[in-house]
Design a protein around this motif. Sequence first.
Motif, short mmCIF file in Angstrom:
data_model
loop_
_atom_site.label_atom_id
_atom_site.label_comp_id
_atom_site.label_asym_id
_atom_site.label_seq_id
_atom_site.Cartn_x
_atom_site.Cartn_y
_atom_site.Cartn_z
N SER A 72 0.84 -1.19 0.00
CA SER A 72 0.00 0.00 0.00
C SER A 72 0.88 1.24 0.00
O SER A 72 2.09 1.17 0.21
N ALA A 73 0.25 2.40 -0.23
CA ALA A 73 0.99 3.66 -0.29
C ALA A 73 1.78 3.89 0.99
O ALA A 73 2.92 4.37 0.96
N ALA A 74 1.17 3.53 2.13
CA ALA A 74 1.83 3.79 3.41
C ALA A 74 3.10 2.95 3.57
O ALA A 74 3.98 3.31 4.34
N GLU A 75 3.17 1.84 2.85
CA GLU A 75 4.32 0.95 3.03
C GLU A 75 5.45 1.21 2.04
O GLU A 75 6.48 0.56 2.09
N ARG B 132 -6.99 -3.64 -0.80
CA ARG B 132 -5.58 -3.21 -0.73
C ARG B 132 -4.91 -3.65 0.55
O ARG B 132 -4.07 -2.96 1.09
N GLN B 603 -1.57 9.05 3.25
CA GLN B 603 -1.09 7.68 2.97
C GLN B 603 0.33 7.67 2.45
O GLN B 603 1.14 6.86 2.88
N GLY B 606 2.96 7.75 4.88
CA GLY B 606 3.18 6.58 5.71
C GLY B 606 2.09 6.29 6.72
O GLY B 606 2.26 5.42 7.56
N ALA B 607 0.96 7.01 6.67
CA ALA B 607 -0.10 6.73 7.63
C ALA B 607 -1.11 5.77 7.01
O ALA B 607 -1.51 5.94 5.87
#
Lengths: 350, 713
Positions: A72-75, B132, B603, B606-607
């Motif tokens: 995901s974007a956060a990762e 996701r 996002q 990193g959240a």
Amino acid sequence: MQPAVEFRAVTKRYGAAAAVDTISFTIARGDLVTLLGPSGCGKTTTLRLIAGLEHATEGQIRIGGKDVTRLSAAERDVSMVFQSYALFPHMNVLENACYGLLASGIARKRAEEMARSKLALVGLSGFETRLPSELSGGQQQRVAVARAIVLEPEVLLFDEPLSNLDAKLRRHVREEIRALQQDLKLTVVYVTHDQQEALAVSDRVIVMNAARIAQDGTPRALYEQPASRFVADFIGDANLLPVTVRRMDETMAEIRLGSLALTLPHRGAANGSAELAVRPQAVRLGEAGGLPGQVLRAAYLGSHMEYEVGLAGTAAELFVIAPDVSTPIPAGTEVSVTFDPAGLAVVPGS
Amino acid sequence: MMRVWLGLAWAGLVVLPWYGLEAPLRAISALQPEALPALWQGRVWLWPLAIPLLMAIPGRPRLLALSGALGLAWLCIEGLAIGHRGWGAPWLGALFGAPGPTQPALGWGAAVYALSCVMLAAIGLARQGWCRGDVFVLGSLLLVVGLIVLFVGFPVVSILTSAVRDNAGGFAPDLFAEKLFNSSIWGLDCLVGTHACGVAWNTLAQATLVGVLATLLGLAFALAALRTNLPLKPLLRLLSLLPVITPPFVIGLALILLFGRAGVVTNFLALHFDIPRSRWIYGMPGITIAQLLAFTPIAFLVLVGVLGAVSPSLEEAAQTLRAGRWHTFRTVTWPLIRPGLANAFLISFIESLADFANPLVIGGNFNVLSTDIFFAVVGAAHDQGRAAVLALVLLAFTLTAFMAQRAWTGSRSYTTVTGKGDAGLSAPLPGPLRAACYATVLPWLVLTVAVYGIIMAGGFVVTFGRDNTPTLDYLWTAFSIERGVGGWFLSGSGWRSFITTMELALIATPVTAALGLLTAYLLNRQNFMGKGAFEFLAMMSFAIPGTVIGISYILAFNVPPVELTGTGLIIVISFVFRNMPVGIRAGIASLSQVDRSLDEASQTLGARSFRTLRLVIVPILRPAIVTAMVYSFVRAMTTVSAVIFLVSGEYNLATVYIVGRADVGEYGVALVYSAVLIVVMAAVLAGISAVVGRQKIGRRGMLAADQPVVVQA
């Protein structure tokens, strides 16, 4: 060294329609690469695929040598400067800049220190306690940049960063972004639909059209050796004229345009009919020995003249830019049309 | 994460009492076997519940998802198959021999087990890449869907199943057909003979009449507010809030006091103009006036929104093209607001179909579906099958209208043609139209003021209209405070129901708002399979009339596996699922004003989604959250249709108490109590909007607080 970003045959479909269709490319560390194309060509989708805001339907995406296709974007180790800047309206400048650091678990004190240094870098010291709504558009954009680079990401993404700024500020901010990228040796992927902006800032440009990559190369290569009719026309206007090619050796060919014969690199074009891209600046009017033509319209633009010239015996109209403003040629004048070979390129495969 | 939920699931099986929601403490002290956890019950069919938990192995997502699903499935199967008096269905008895094993209703252990299974399934599916890979999104989604299925879907299905059974519980399709096509529902005698028409036709005629008139009135008010110089805007804004805070039946009550046989207006006319007294108000005329008073403001809010969105520059353009005022209105303004008119009609139509309290109070012998359902259950007949059939018919009507409304508003909105704010002045109304507006609006305002005047003042005189001596007796009866041996205590007859209502409404409010906004977040910000169906389910509870909810809850939750009737919990649950759509609407309205790039920025920094929700979305949505909470609190305080089926001696509610007083003719107490409720609600609304109104975030001003939320009574 591993490339910073690598796409391997990536496709993104919405229902039956492909927004991005089997594209592959790599981006080297420290490069500023622009995704350029008309609206709806898939360039923003490509950027969002790198960010992880969209997930690929097929293919593989690697960042820093690691497969991130399903992350995901956060990762992912990327951050992004949004077209609207997307500053959190309920947080002040410092809180905005700290947000990513706090989300990755860095202690508040340390995070604020890092955020302050990056705010200083973009020239916003002293604005820490302001709300985004109390800043000008250019300042908001700097906050967005500071918020993104404070994470020191593997890749920094810009989505049309200049589109919300007024025309005069654009050139200035464009140069700032380029300078920051070179000072910090950042890897940047930059989306724009403005070809001048792309040529000015990029190490490399990836031109996209209809969900596919049309050409991938340096600004100079794109301009001087367009791979297709689309690229020739999209990067700096080009007049496209039908010609016949007769190959002479490995590189050169004789090109016949009406009664004119030119010797140019054939760039892979086969014998027979092809198209010739003619830059508007490469057309000379009034030099002897050219094709017969007639000036249809003339416009004075201060720094230069613009003409539309009809070529005798064809339907083709040439768009011409002439630097000589002191002796304009009035509409209706019969002229002889010749070409400067430096502004001509055979378009292969057309 | 997974270990926590697995541990909770085991706790549900091994530690918590499996049966009984309220009983367990008492039962534990008496060492009754029912209070034991599932695995110590000695009931063999509970043991398989442990098998899925043994299957849940970390690192095997497919198995994890399967184990959650299996646990839930077996819980449903054994719960429905084995009831408190043996097999849950006759064919099971035929197969395994009657009467079969028995079990009481499920308790806290079962609830925790079910929740944990949902979460295990969510974790399993997320690890396979669904949504996701976002556990929070998937978990909330499954949870909301599960709750809606349990508390909206299951009760509606229960209506269906009890409609096709006779009162002894046997399957009787013939009886169902007979009840469904009964002439008391579909008869058309009133057209040819002297008998009354079927109740379905009555209801449809009533709703159509109210729909048309409310739309026209609403349009007149909207035109008067936006297109004339009448200084009405603040007054209209206030009036549009009134139906929200007015208990639905008091308007009927006030109309009786004005126009009834002994009403003030009737007296006046009889005395001075020799107009004979009659009971004309009881029946369709009375219901129509009462419902118009209640629902016109809703139509008004819809039409003000539509009319306000018609860009003045369009009307100016028409005028520069040589169109006169009337021509401009006819060719530009009117076509642009037409979709809004259809929407306003359908909303008023649905409201009228669902209205229960006004027909109850002022209907006389004119029956509509919602009151017939009530009398089928509480009356001498006590025919649950008939109530279920009537509920089905009513549900079919409202759902059809609801779907029509959604299809219409979904496809026919012109209001967002331009994204840019336009300057310019709206065209003034053509003369005759303006006169018509005034002629409608001003008398109606007088009537509204008279009605609310009676509601507020009627309880403070001896007998309104006959003996107008001021008195505080009624207030004292309902809300007296006396000093007894043990100090001060609340001796008034109304205190108990008032406090119960406050308590239950306060418990329901945060749950309603949280669930509504979570659903709004899922609908507005996430993409998943079956999103359309999910949205339809969530909004559908908006279209289910309160009476149908009430009867369905009785049918569904009176017997195991889920037994809730008689508890305060069932009232809270009915509040939550009746009012959740308000939260969903408020949430979606303000979420769609917040640019998605804010979530995405969070996002890419990193959240994850829960953190984004907590740090970015919730702070920005604070006004919407407060709005949702206020509305769900107010609606919980004033609703009557659903809860009238669900109240018990222990948990009586304010509105039901008032209806009871009015029923036995104690109008004074009923009016005093209503006035107190209205004042309390108004104070809550004013207080909250004073607090929220100040908070503005930046110049984008993403505030939902000033957005009207269309509310169903």
